[in-house]
Design a protein around this motif. Structure first.
Motif, PDB file in Angstrom:
ATOM      1  N   ASN A  63      28.608  24.297  77.540  1.00 53.46           N
ATOM      2  CA  ASN A  63      27.331  23.796  78.058  1.00 53.46           C
ATOM      3  C   ASN A  63      26.579  24.829  78.890  1.00 53.46           C
ATOM      4  OD1 ASN A  63      27.558  21.269  76.863  1.00 53.46           O
ATOM      5  ND2 ASN A  63      28.739  20.460  78.581  1.00 53.46           N
ATOM      6  N   GLY A  64      27.277  25.740  79.527  1.00 54.02           N
ATOM      7  CA  GLY A  64      26.627  26.751  80.360  1.00 54.02           C
ATOM      8  C   GLY A  64      26.298  28.028  79.609  1.00 54.02           C
ATOM      9  N   SER A  65      26.482  28.036  78.303  1.00 57.57           N
ATOM     10  CA  SER A  65      26.314  29.245  77.494  1.00 57.57           C
ATOM     11  C   SER A  65      25.016  29.187  76.698  1.00 57.57           C
ATOM     12  CB  SER A  65      27.503  29.393  76.541  1.00 57.57           C
ATOM     13  OG  SER A  65      28.706  29.445  77.274  1.00 57.57           O
ATOM     14  N   THR A  66      24.559  30.361  76.222  1.00 56.01           N
ATOM     15  CA  THR A  66      23.317  30.427  75.468  1.00 56.01           C
ATOM     16  C   THR A  66      23.434  31.461  74.355  1.00 56.01           C
ATOM     17  OG1 THR A  66      20.910  30.634  75.691  1.00 56.01           O
ATOM     18  CG2 THR A  66      22.250  32.150  76.980  1.00 56.01           C
ATOM     19  N   TYR A  67      22.540  31.366  73.369  1.00 56.15           N
ATOM     20  CA  TYR A  67      22.514  32.350  72.289  1.00 56.15           C
ATOM     21  C   TYR A  67      21.094  32.519  71.792  1.00 56.15           C
ATOM     22  CZ  TYR A  67      21.817  28.810  68.633  1.00 56.15           C
ATOM     23  OH  TYR A  67      21.299  27.829  67.851  1.00 56.15           O
TER      24      TYR A  67
END
Length: 192
Positions: A63-67
């Motif tokens: 949930n705290g990650s991005t791409y």
């Protein structure tokens, strides 16, 4: 029936996060599923199908990650689940044998564990406007601008380049069409 190729992965880490790059250009029809234990990617590049299906060495915070899908790669900033452990992982994948065949170190973003304090976090500016894997990157608000750049070290490097016979001296013959070398004859000699 078309064959599915394994997409090349590069990675680097800090004590609190991973930076994963799927090194494929012009990715289309991508499907990216990041869960706390796994990453699954599927997409097309140059009319070939690629996939990644990995199990992480330890849990991550999906949930705290991005791409973001960029023209030359897919870039991911993946947060580690146990931020309090403050330790580097020995590898990205749980399975050592898969690690040797599927994963390479991203030397452009690599730092040693004992050098991390001076290196700062990852420069995530390429991910601005990217897709969050959950909530909006909480706690990352102050990382805009220069990211992890060490301005003091950069200024020292630039200072070391000038003066003392280095610098731009010795560049004769590299003058462009607008050169004003003929004005040098009017300058007085330096007193030594």
């Amino acid at each position: 029936m078309s064959t599915i190729n394994t997409a090349p992965i590069k990675w680097a880490q800090r004590s609190d996060s991973l930076y994963i790059t799927i090194a494929l250009a012009d990715v289309k029809d991508e499907s990216i599923v990041l869960e706390d234990e796994t990453l699954k990617f599927r997409g097309k590049s140059e009319n070939k199908e690629y996939e990644v299906d990995i199990v992480f060495f330890k849990s991550v915070d999906a949930n705290g990650s991005t791409y973001k899908v960029l023209p030359r790669s897919v870039q991911m900033h993946v947060m580690k689940k146990d931020k309090d452990e403050d330790e580097f992982w020995p590898r990205l994948l749980k399975d050592k044998t898969l690690e040797k065949n599927q994963v390479k170190i991203d030397w452009d973003r690599y730092v040693d564990e004992d050098e991390e304090d001076g290196a700062g976090g990852f420069d995530t500016s390429a991910l601005d406007g990217g897709m969050d894997m959950g909530s909006m990157m909480g706690g990352m608000g102050g990382m805009g601008g220069m990211g992890g750049m060490d301005m003091e070290a950069l200024m020292k490097q630039m200072g070391d380049m000038g003066g003392g016979g280095g610098g731009m001296d010795g560049m004769d013959g590299m003058d462009g069409p607008d050169s004003d070398d003929e004005d040098d004859d009017d300058l007085p000699d330096l007193e030594g």
